[in-house]
Design an enzyme around this catalytic site. Structure first.
Site, PDB file in Angstrom:
ATOM      1  N   HIS A 120       0.853  -1.198   0.000  1.00  0.00           N
ATOM      2  CA  HIS A 120       0.000   0.000   0.000  1.00  0.00           C
ATOM      3  C   HIS A 120       0.882   1.238   0.000  1.00  0.00           C
ATOM      4  CE1 HIS A 120      -3.764  -2.205   1.784  1.00  0.00           C
ATOM      5  NE2 HIS A 120      -3.741  -2.258   0.471  1.00  0.00           N
ATOM      6  N   HIS A 144     -11.468  -9.737  -6.210  1.00  0.00           N
ATOM      7  CA  HIS A 144     -11.193  -8.386  -5.701  1.00  0.00           C
ATOM      8  C   HIS A 144     -10.398  -7.652  -6.770  1.00  0.00           C
ATOM      9  CE1 HIS A 144      -9.840  -5.237  -3.067  1.00  0.00           C
ATOM     10  NE2 HIS A 144      -8.786  -5.825  -2.554  1.00  0.00           N
ATOM     11  N   GLU A 201      -8.314  -4.959  -6.421  1.00  0.00           N
ATOM     12  CA  GLU A 201      -7.073  -4.247  -6.090  1.00  0.00           C
ATOM     13  C   GLU A 201      -5.922  -4.864  -6.883  1.00  0.00           C
ATOM     14  OE1 GLU A 201      -6.397  -3.739  -1.880  1.00  0.00           O
ATOM     15  OE2 GLU A 201      -4.987  -2.089  -2.245  1.00  0.00           O
ATOM     16  N   ASP A 205      -2.947  -5.774  -6.536  1.00  0.00           N
ATOM     17  CA  ASP A 205      -2.092  -6.892  -6.122  1.00  0.00           C
ATOM     18  C   ASP A 205      -2.722  -8.229  -6.530  1.00  0.00           C
ATOM     19  OD1 ASP A 205      -3.955  -6.020  -4.173  1.00  0.00           O
ATOM     20  OD2 ASP A 205      -2.996  -7.179  -2.599  1.00  0.00           O
ATOM     21  N   HIS A 259     -11.770  -5.837   2.101  1.00  0.00           N
ATOM     22  CA  HIS A 259     -11.769  -4.479   2.620  1.00  0.00           C
ATOM     23  C   HIS A 259     -12.124  -3.427   1.586  1.00  0.00           C
ATOM     24  CE1 HIS A 259      -7.540  -3.326   1.119  1.00  0.00           C
ATOM     25  NE2 HIS A 259      -7.854  -4.448   0.543  1.00  0.00           N
ATOM     26  N   ASP A 307      -8.588 -11.317   0.545  1.00  0.00           N
ATOM     27  CA  ASP A 307      -7.764 -10.656   1.570  1.00  0.00           C
ATOM     28  C   ASP A 307      -8.082 -11.133   2.992  1.00  0.00           C
ATOM     29  OD1 ASP A 307      -6.117  -9.064  -0.026  1.00  0.00           O
ATOM     30  OD2 ASP A 307      -7.586  -7.458  -0.150  1.00  0.00           O
ATOM     31  N   TYR A 364      -1.622  -7.764  10.227  1.00  0.00           N
ATOM     32  CA  TYR A 364      -2.465  -7.608   9.035  1.00  0.00           C
ATOM     33  C   TYR A 364      -3.880  -7.184   9.452  1.00  0.00           C
ATOM     34  CZ  TYR A 364      -4.508  -9.439   4.588  1.00  0.00           C
ATOM     35  OH  TYR A 364      -5.159  -9.619   3.390  1.00  0.00           O
ATOM     36  N   HIS A 423      -3.144 -13.723   0.428  1.00  0.00           N
ATOM     37  CA  HIS A 423      -1.790 -13.394   0.903  1.00  0.00           C
ATOM     38  C   HIS A 423      -1.401 -14.386   1.993  1.00  0.00           C
ATOM     39  CE1 HIS A 423      -1.782  -9.475  -1.087  1.00  0.00           C
ATOM     40  NE2 HIS A 423      -2.947  -9.207  -0.535  1.00  0.00           N
TER      41      HIS A 423
HETATM   42 FE1  FEO Z   1      -7.047  -5.600  -1.109  1.00  0.00          FE
HETATM   43 FE2  FEO Z   1      -4.614  -7.873  -1.288  1.00  0.00          FE
HETATM   44  O1  FEO Z   1      -5.648  -6.486  -1.909  1.00  0.00           O
END
Ligand code: FEO
Length: 493
Positions: free
Chosen positions: A55, A111, A113, A115, A179, A198, A226, A259
């Protein structure tokens, strides 16, 4: 250009700015990317040992991380998520070594995002007509980031499912604001795997893949960091979601997040732990956070820690100079604490920027049910303690009136204020009492999920709510225009 920092000229509005861009190291995969998860399900993600921050620079990485993508090869071949943009070429090339890309029948984007979606555009260049299953909100985030490419989106809601052959199905569960508004999880029947994205993850590189094979203290420390630094603001949503998932009566043998390590031995242990963490979690701990200019405020910080130990010998007390500490690790200690003390000297009618920046992050993380106190030295104007108290109250802490505000260096009379402050910090449960004040004006309401404020004076004309409509008069099926949750997730301000 790997790992380099270069200056580039960029145009913002009408001006040109010089900005520094750090290029992420691109480390090639080894010969094989595939690791077996269960039966015909493989991990095909990126083990990111080189990652230093996440981030931007908001999240420190201490033990590597991973972007987990999964390949399901049943009657249909399904790719669940991809990996971050810097690794897209390696991801695609190595995926080609594992399968013929044209065999991929379905792409699931849990998701948007980057990543997890950062390799999607490169992948879709190879297999342009392949259907992408995601939430309606994910279509917005994917098109927002990569443009309208004409991809074959199939939007899904909680309970929707697709048949992937061999008697197995993929069932979708929206995870809105866990999130991002677009987040969802995918459950695979037969093998009973929850691809949770996530949720339940850690920024932790585990070459052995599974949580039961990972170093346990590091695993749990990273899982807590996390949660504290990413998911804590969404604890109230999470509590509801955990109940909803429980109500679905899914048999879960494996929780495969996007992750870190995969949970397969007692996979629900992380779900039970999340339920505990989401409920205003605190241990018997006090954390002292400060910065100092000429050591006066540092002396008060250490006096506070000694006094906590004197008054409560069994209470854990930790002290951090925030300018010399990892801000996310300190935040994890706050997450564990029942009370914190925050100190800064007064500098130019304000507080040190190191403390101010950290307090901004503290406010975003929405800790609840904790007490706080302020302290600091000053030479002449002395505003720091009041400013700290206000910022801590704004961050949701129950702030003690007792404080230590020391003119020049702390002397005996200043240290004499420490016991009362500590006594107040150690008493009570930290649940702030909010007093309602009478007002003729209709109240504003704030979405507890995304922070959107409904202002009756403005209404929500885009959703057909006219200006002047009190919150109570809005129809029950109205939803937050930002994140889509219902009225029950709003709190009177
Ligand atoms: Fe919300 Fe691992 O991206």
């Amino acid at each position: 250009m790997e790992g380099a920092i270069i200056n580039i000229i960029t145009r913002t509005g009408v001006s040109f700015d010089l900005v520094k861009v750090k290029f992420h190291h691109v480390i090639p995969y080894g010969d094989r990317m595939r690791k077996n998860v269960k039966n015909n399900v493989s991990w095909i993600g990126y083990m990111d040992w080189e990652l230093e921050t996440f981030h931007g620079d908001e999240y420190s990485i201490s033990n590597g991380s991973s972007q987990n993508a999964y390949l399901i090869e049943e009657g249909k071949t399904v790719l669940v998520d991809t990996v971050w943009t810097p690794h897209r070429s390696e991801f695609i090339e190595n995926l080609k070594k594992e399968i013929d890309l044209k065999k991929i029948d379905i792409v699931i984007m849990n998701h948007g995002e980057c990543d997890h979606s950062g390799s999607l555009a490169a992948l879709m260049d190879e297999i342009p007509g392949t259907p992408i299953y995601c939430t309606a909100s994910a279509v917005k985030s994917l098109e927002g980031q990569y443009g309208k490419k004409g991809w074959d989106f199939h939007t899904v809601k909680t309970g929707d499912s697709i048949d992937i052959g061999n008697g197995k199905k993929l069932v979708f569960v929206e995870m809105r604001m866990l999130h991002w508004p677009d987040s969802m999880a995918t459950y695979m029947t037969g093998d009973n795997i929850l691809f949770s994205n996530d949720a339940f993850g850690q920024h932790f590189a585990v070459e052995e893949l599974f949580a039961d094979l990972a170093d346990q203290p590091t695993l749990w420390r990273e899982a807590m960091k996390y949660y504290a630094n990413i998911l804590n603001p969404f604890s109230s949503v999470l509590q509801k979601k955990l109940k909803e998932i429980e109500g679905l009566n899914l048999d879960i043998d494996i929780i495969a997040p996007s992750h870190g390590a995969i949970w397969r031995k007692d996979p629900l242990q992380i779900v039970r732990t999340y339920a505990k963490w989401a409920d205003s979690y605190k241990e018997d701990q006090v954390t002292v956070v400060y910065d100092t200019m000429w050591e006066g405020t540092a002396k008060i910080a250490h006096a506070i820690s000694e006094e906590v130990h004197r008054q409560a010998p069994n209470t854990v007390v930790k002290v951090y100079n925030i300018s010399k500490s990892d801000k996310n690790d300190v935040m994890t200690e706050v997450f564990k604490s029942k009370a914190i003390a925050v100190g800064s000297p007064t500098v130019v009618n304000s507080i040190l920027s190191s403390v101010a920046g950290w307090l901004e992050m503290l406010t975003q993380l929405k800790f609840r049910g904790k007490k706080a106190a302020a302290f600091g030295c000053y030479g002449w104007s002395g505003e720091s303690v009041k400013i700290l108290q206000q910022k801590l109250a704004d961050a949701g802490f129950e702030v003690c009136e007792e404080n230590v505000r020391s003119n020049w260096n702390p002397e005996d009379e200043d240290f004499a204020l420490v016991p009362a402050m500590v006594k107040s910090l150690l008493s009570g449960d930290g649940d702030a009492i909010v007093e309602e004040t009478a007002s003729d004006k209709p109240a504003k309401y704030q979405c507890e999920v995304c922070g959107y404020v409904y202002d009756p004076e403005k209404g929500d004309p885009d959703s057909g709510i006219a200006p002047g409509t009190p919150f109570e008069s809005i129809p029950d099926d109205w939803v937050c225009p930002i994140c889509g949750v219902g009225k029950s997730d709003f709190k009177k301000m």
